[in-house]
Write a protein that holds these residues in place. Structure first.
Motif, PDB file in Angstrom:
ATOM      1  N   GLY A 183       0.255  16.804 -27.194  1.00  0.00           N
ATOM      2  CA  GLY A 183       0.416  16.556 -28.622  1.00  0.00           C
ATOM      3  C   GLY A 183      -0.146  15.234 -29.094  1.00  0.00           C
ATOM      4  O   GLY A 183      -0.029  14.892 -30.276  1.00  0.00           O
ATOM      5  N   LYS A 184      -0.764  14.469 -28.196  1.00  0.00           N
ATOM      6  CA  LYS A 184      -1.394  13.212 -28.612  1.00  0.00           C
ATOM      7  C   LYS A 184      -2.530  13.494 -29.574  1.00  0.00           C
ATOM      8  O   LYS A 184      -2.735  12.772 -30.556  1.00  0.00           O
ATOM      9  CB  LYS A 184      -1.910  12.466 -27.382  1.00  0.00           C
TER      10      LYS A 184
ATOM     11  N   ALA B 261     -30.651   7.962  -6.988  1.00  0.00           N
ATOM     12  CA  ALA B 261     -31.492   9.153  -7.093  1.00  0.00           C
ATOM     13  C   ALA B 261     -31.067   9.962  -8.301  1.00  0.00           C
ATOM     14  O   ALA B 261     -29.901   9.951  -8.698  1.00  0.00           O
ATOM     15  CB  ALA B 261     -31.368   9.989  -5.823  1.00  0.00           C
ATOM     16  N   PRO B 262     -31.997  10.720  -8.918  1.00  0.00           N
ATOM     17  CA  PRO B 262     -31.651  11.538 -10.084  1.00  0.00           C
ATOM     18  C   PRO B 262     -30.481  12.478  -9.828  1.00  0.00           C
ATOM     19  O   PRO B 262     -29.634  12.668 -10.700  1.00  0.00           O
ATOM     20  CB  PRO B 262     -32.948  12.310 -10.359  1.00  0.00           C
ATOM     21  N   ALA B 263     -30.428  13.088  -8.640  1.00  0.00           N
ATOM     22  CA  ALA B 263     -29.337  14.014  -8.329  1.00  0.00           C
ATOM     23  C   ALA B 263     -27.993  13.297  -8.326  1.00  0.00           C
ATOM     24  O   ALA B 263     -26.981  13.831  -8.784  1.00  0.00           O
ATOM     25  CB  ALA B 263     -29.567  14.679  -6.971  1.00  0.00           C
ATOM     26  N   GLU B 264     -27.973  12.039  -7.824  1.00  0.00           N
ATOM     27  CA  GLU B 264     -26.727  11.276  -7.805  1.00  0.00           C
ATOM     28  C   GLU B 264     -26.289  10.902  -9.216  1.00  0.00           C
ATOM     29  O   GLU B 264     -25.099  10.917  -9.542  1.00  0.00           O
ATOM     30  CB  GLU B 264     -26.905  10.026  -6.954  1.00  0.00           C
ATOM     31  N   VAL B 265     -27.249  10.542 -10.058  1.00  0.00           N
ATOM     32  CA  VAL B 265     -26.936  10.236 -11.457  1.00  0.00           C
ATOM     33  C   VAL B 265     -26.331  11.451 -12.137  1.00  0.00           C
ATOM     34  O   VAL B 265     -25.348  11.355 -12.881  1.00  0.00           O
ATOM     35  CB  VAL B 265     -28.200   9.768 -12.207  1.00  0.00           C
ATOM     36  N   HIS B 266     -26.911  12.629 -11.877  1.00  0.00           N
ATOM     37  CA  HIS B 266     -26.411  13.869 -12.481  1.00  0.00           C
ATOM     38  C   HIS B 266     -24.977  14.141 -12.040  1.00  0.00           C
ATOM     39  O   HIS B 266     -24.128  14.511 -12.854  1.00  0.00           O
ATOM     40  CB  HIS B 266     -27.318  15.026 -12.084  1.00  0.00           C
ATOM     41  N   ARG B 267     -24.707  13.918 -10.744  1.00  0.00           N
ATOM     42  CA  ARG B 267     -23.346  14.136 -10.246  1.00  0.00           C
ATOM     43  C   ARG B 267     -22.369  13.158 -10.879  1.00  0.00           C
ATOM     44  O   ARG B 267     -21.238  13.505 -11.196  1.00  0.00           O
ATOM     45  CB  ARG B 267     -23.318  14.028  -8.717  1.00  0.00           C
ATOM     46  N   ASP B 268     -22.801  11.915 -11.059  1.00  0.00           N
ATOM     47  CA  ASP B 268     -21.942  10.925 -11.714  1.00  0.00           C
ATOM     48  C   ASP B 268     -21.623  11.338 -13.149  1.00  0.00           C
ATOM     49  O   ASP B 268     -20.484  11.214 -13.605  1.00  0.00           O
ATOM     50  CB  ASP B 268     -22.608   9.552 -11.713  1.00  0.00           C
ATOM     51  N   ASP B 269     -22.638  11.815 -13.868  1.00  0.00           N
ATOM     52  CA  ASP B 269     -22.423  12.266 -15.247  1.00  0.00           C
ATOM     53  C   ASP B 269     -21.446  13.437 -15.284  1.00  0.00           C
ATOM     54  O   ASP B 269     -20.567  13.502 -16.154  1.00  0.00           O
ATOM     55  CB  ASP B 269     -23.752  12.678 -15.876  1.00  0.00           C
ATOM     56  N   GLU B 270     -21.591  14.364 -14.341  1.00  0.00           N
ATOM     57  CA  GLU B 270     -20.689  15.516 -14.285  1.00  0.00           C
ATOM     58  C   GLU B 270     -19.255  15.058 -13.997  1.00  0.00           C
ATOM     59  O   GLU B 270     -18.302  15.600 -14.567  1.00  0.00           O
ATOM     60  CB  GLU B 270     -21.152  16.502 -13.215  1.00  0.00           C
ATOM     61  N   ALA B 271     -19.130  14.080 -13.090  1.00  0.00           N
ATOM     62  CA  ALA B 271     -17.798  13.587 -12.751  1.00  0.00           C
ATOM     63  C   ALA B 271     -17.128  12.945 -13.966  1.00  0.00           C
ATOM     64  O   ALA B 271     -15.939  13.153 -14.223  1.00  0.00           O
ATOM     65  CB  ALA B 271     -17.883  12.584 -11.603  1.00  0.00           C
ATOM     66  N   ARG B 272     -17.893  12.151 -14.710  1.00  0.00           N
ATOM     67  CA  ARG B 272     -17.338  11.511 -15.902  1.00  0.00           C
ATOM     68  C   ARG B 272     -16.945  12.555 -16.945  1.00  0.00           C
ATOM     69  O   ARG B 272     -15.893  12.454 -17.580  1.00  0.00           O
ATOM     70  CB  ARG B 272     -18.353  10.528 -16.485  1.00  0.00           C
ATOM     71  N   ALA B 273     -17.806  13.555 -17.147  1.00  0.00           N
ATOM     72  CA  ALA B 273     -17.503  14.605 -18.125  1.00  0.00           C
ATOM     73  C   ALA B 273     -16.245  15.365 -17.733  1.00  0.00           C
ATOM     74  O   ALA B 273     -15.416  15.704 -18.586  1.00  0.00           O
ATOM     75  CB  ALA B 273     -18.694  15.562 -18.261  1.00  0.00           C
ATOM     76  N   GLU B 274     -16.073  15.620 -16.426  1.00  0.00           N
ATOM     77  CA  GLU B 274     -14.878  16.315 -15.950  1.00  0.00           C
ATOM     78  C   GLU B 274     -13.635  15.469 -16.196  1.00  0.00           C
ATOM     79  O   GLU B 274     -12.585  15.985 -16.623  1.00  0.00           O
ATOM     80  CB  GLU B 274     -15.014  16.622 -14.455  1.00  0.00           C
ATOM     81  N   GLN B 275     -13.727  14.177 -15.950  1.00  0.00           N
ATOM     82  CA  GLN B 275     -12.594  13.294 -16.200  1.00  0.00           C
ATOM     83  C   GLN B 275     -12.224  13.253 -17.676  1.00  0.00           C
ATOM     84  O   GLN B 275     -11.042  13.313 -18.041  1.00  0.00           O
ATOM     85  CB  GLN B 275     -12.911  11.884 -15.708  1.00  0.00           C
ATOM     86  N   ILE B 276     -13.238  13.171 -18.530  1.00  0.00           N
ATOM     87  CA  ILE B 276     -12.974  13.156 -19.972  1.00  0.00           C
ATOM     88  C   ILE B 276     -12.357  14.482 -20.401  1.00  0.00           C
ATOM     89  O   ILE B 276     -11.416  14.525 -21.214  1.00  0.00           O
ATOM     90  CB  ILE B 276     -14.274  12.892 -20.760  1.00  0.00           C
ATOM     91  N   TYR B 277     -12.880  15.573 -19.877  1.00  0.00           N
ATOM     92  CA  TYR B 277     -12.331  16.902 -20.192  1.00  0.00           C
ATOM     93  C   TYR B 277     -10.831  16.932 -19.881  1.00  0.00           C
ATOM     94  O   TYR B 277     -10.016  17.351 -20.708  1.00  0.00           O
ATOM     95  CB  TYR B 277     -13.065  17.969 -19.383  1.00  0.00           C
ATOM     96  N   GLN B 278     -10.461  16.479 -18.684  1.00  0.00           N
ATOM     97  CA  GLN B 278      -9.058  16.520 -18.275  1.00  0.00           C
ATOM     98  C   GLN B 278      -8.193  15.600 -19.128  1.00  0.00           C
ATOM     99  O   GLN B 278      -7.069  15.951 -19.503  1.00  0.00           O
ATOM    100  CB  GLN B 278      -8.929  16.143 -16.790  1.00  0.00           C
ATOM    101  N   LEU B 279      -8.710  14.411 -19.452  1.00  0.00           N
ATOM    102  CA  LEU B 279      -7.947  13.459 -20.253  1.00  0.00           C
ATOM    103  C   LEU B 279      -7.699  13.985 -21.671  1.00  0.00           C
ATOM    104  O   LEU B 279      -6.587  13.887 -22.203  1.00  0.00           O
ATOM    105  CB  LEU B 279      -8.669  12.114 -20.311  1.00  0.00           C
ATOM    106  N   VAL B 280      -8.739  14.536 -22.289  1.00  0.00           N
ATOM    107  CA  VAL B 280      -8.575  15.060 -23.653  1.00  0.00           C
ATOM    108  C   VAL B 280      -7.700  16.304 -23.635  1.00  0.00           C
ATOM    109  O   VAL B 280      -6.847  16.490 -24.518  1.00  0.00           O
ATOM    110  CB  VAL B 280      -9.949  15.357 -24.294  1.00  0.00           C
ATOM    111  N   LEU B 281      -7.886  17.151 -22.622  1.00  0.00           N
ATOM    112  CA  LEU B 281      -7.041  18.342 -22.506  1.00  0.00           C
ATOM    113  C   LEU B 281      -5.572  17.951 -22.385  1.00  0.00           C
ATOM    114  O   LEU B 281      -4.704  18.532 -23.054  1.00  0.00           O
ATOM    115  CB  LEU B 281      -7.461  19.170 -21.290  1.00  0.00           C
TER     116      LEU B 281
END
Length: 235
Positions: free
Chosen positions: A40-41, A14-34
């Protein structure tokens, strides 16, 4: 290389599930880059290229782009014409401003946390963090000391029960870890003792004492950090 945990995608999503998946990935990337910035990497002034990050973390560019936008909003990244996104260059003014804001917010948080604990809110996690810091210091785990110290301050804010405050200070604590990773010139034992006093005041429901101790603890840390960074950061 760090890779994201796979997010399952059913055949009929469902579109809502896709949106949640995208948000989850963005949050993971945010934490990894942070974490990369704090550790210092990703050094100050370093370009953050969407293509390279998407390959590094095995995701599309969309969550990478969203994560970079969040990092810019939170003050870790700056965007320039023709250069794109780069890790922000910290200044001594940035450091001073962080301490100023912490004085206001964390003094209030300590007072409010003590009031709520005095009214029956459990505060045992605060004592556990103090004990964890003591063990980390005794065992010479310097990186863990910084992490636990940040968690201690975050727990005080959590004890306020103020959702807006809790969400607002998250980027500040990220900056704290970043700055303390660059310069941390105070004795860990001294900071531990100050944390113990602050913890006891909060658990004892002594609101005004807690606010005063939080203020002095933060202010006492300002000059050593500024001194440690004076030769490497611009004003």
């Amino acid at each position: 290389m760090a890779k994201l945990q796979p997010v399952p995608e059913p055949e009929h999503t469902a579109p809502a599930e896709v949106h949640r998946d995208d948000e989850a990935r963005a949050e993971q990337i945010y934490q990894l880059v942070l974490e990369g910035i704090v550790a210092g990497k990703f050094a100050q002034g370093m370009r953050l290229r969407e293509r390279e990050l998407s390959e590094m973390y095995d995701v599309s560019r969309i969550p990478v782009r969203e994560a970079i936008q969040r990092l810019e909003q939170d003050g870790f990244v700056a965007t320039f014409p023709r250069r794109g996104a780069v890790v922000r260059q910290l200044t001594l003014t940035d450091v001073n401003e962080l301490f100023d804001v912490r004085l206001c917010l964390e003094s209030f948080a300590a007072r409010r946390a003590a009031e709520r604990v005095g009214a029956g809110q459990p505060g045992g996690q605060l004592k556990e963090l103090v004990d964890g810091a003591r063990r980390a210091i005794d065992e010479g785990r310097a990186d863990d000391v910084v992490l636990i110290s940040t968690a201690f301050h975050a727990e005080i804010v959590r004890l306020t029960g103020n959702t807006l405050l809790i969400e607002s200070v998250k980027p500040l604590f990220g900056r704290m870890r970043w700055i303390f990773g660059l310069a941390h010139n105070r004795s860990n034992e001294l900071q531990r003792d100050e944390h113990v006093e602050l913890c006891n005041a909060i658990l004892g429901g002594q609101a005004e004492l807690a606010a005063s101790l939080a203020y002095s603890h933060i202010e006492l840390g300002r000059a050593p950090v500024l001194t440690g960074l004076a030769e490497t950061l611009e004003p």
